[in-house]
Design a protein around this motif. Structure first.
Motif, PDB file in Angstrom:
ATOM      1  N   LEU A  93       0.801  -1.221   0.000  1.00 27.23           N
ATOM      2  CA  LEU A  93       0.000   0.000   0.000  1.00 27.23           C
ATOM      3  C   LEU A  93       0.835   1.272   0.000  1.00 27.23           C
ATOM      4  N   THR A  96      -0.128   4.061  -2.299  1.00 23.87           N
ATOM      5  CA  THR A  96      -1.371   4.742  -1.940  1.00 23.87           C
ATOM      6  C   THR A  96      -1.141   5.735  -0.805  1.00 23.87           C
ATOM      7  N   TYR A  97      -0.212   5.454   0.099  1.00 27.83           N
ATOM      8  CA  TYR A  97       0.123   6.414   1.160  1.00 27.83           C
ATOM      9  C   TYR A  97       0.688   7.691   0.539  1.00 27.83           C
ATOM     10  N   PHE A  99       0.090   8.765  -2.570  1.00 24.13           N
ATOM     11  CA  PHE A  99      -1.002   9.437  -3.284  1.00 24.13           C
ATOM     12  C   PHE A  99      -1.872  10.226  -2.311  1.00 24.13           C
ATOM     13  N   GLU A 100      -2.176   9.605  -1.158  1.00 25.64           N
ATOM     14  CA  GLU A 100      -2.989  10.310  -0.171  1.00 25.64           C
ATOM     15  C   GLU A 100      -2.269  11.557   0.325  1.00 25.64           C
ATOM     16  N   TRP A 103      -2.472  14.234  -2.359  1.00 27.52           N
ATOM     17  CA  TRP A 103      -3.827  14.762  -2.479  1.00 27.52           C
ATOM     18  C   TRP A 103      -4.132  15.714  -1.329  1.00 27.52           C
ATOM     19  N   THR A 124     -12.301  10.562 -11.809  1.00 23.42           N
ATOM     20  CA  THR A 124     -11.581   9.299 -12.002  1.00 23.42           C
ATOM     21  C   THR A 124     -12.459   8.250 -12.662  1.00 23.42           C
TER      22      THR A 124
END
Length: 128
Positions: A93, A96-97, A99-100, A103, A124
């Motif tokens: 993951l 994704t960390y 990307f978060e 964001w 998306t």
């Protein structure tokens, strides 16, 4: 300051060059440290980037205080702290960390973070 992060298996020129061309807009002023894989940046894409190097012994160029790596170092420090605070982080993951973090960084000044989230999801998945 705009932020992007990409997980890489190593920091060689062969690994970084395609990512730099993919994610960095032509005309961007890139400021880096003296890492050998960055020496080619001003030649990338036929010379579409401006590249300044802050030598290892200076965080700020003594001749030009606008040339420094402090923003990059600060951004990475905040990203590492956020990821370390998460209990049970997973290798799978990890992207994704990042990307978060990117964001949240993009919308940190916004009063309607949830609204931006909904728009991002709609964009998306083409829910227009």
């Amino acid at each position: 300051m705009k932020c992007f992060m990409v997980e890489v298996p190593n920091r060689t020129r062969e690994t970084l060059e395609p990512l730099e061309e993919r994610y960095i807009l032509p005309g961007t002023h890139i400021i880096s440290d003296g890492w050998p894989a960055y020496t080619h940046l001003s030649q990338l894409g036929g010379g579409v980037y401006l590249h300044d190097v802050v030598h290892e012994r200076h965080f700020v160029d003594p001749e030009d205080p606008d040339v420094h790596t402090q923003n990059k170092e600060n951004m990475w420090m905040h990203a590492k702290r956020k990821i370390q605070r998460q209990f049970g982080t997973s290798r799978e993951l990890f992207p994704t960390y990042m990307f978060e973090f990117m964001w949240r960084n993009k919308f940190r000044q916004s009063r309607s973070c949830f609204g931006h989230f909904l728009v991002s999801v709609a964009d998306t998945y083409n829910f227009n």
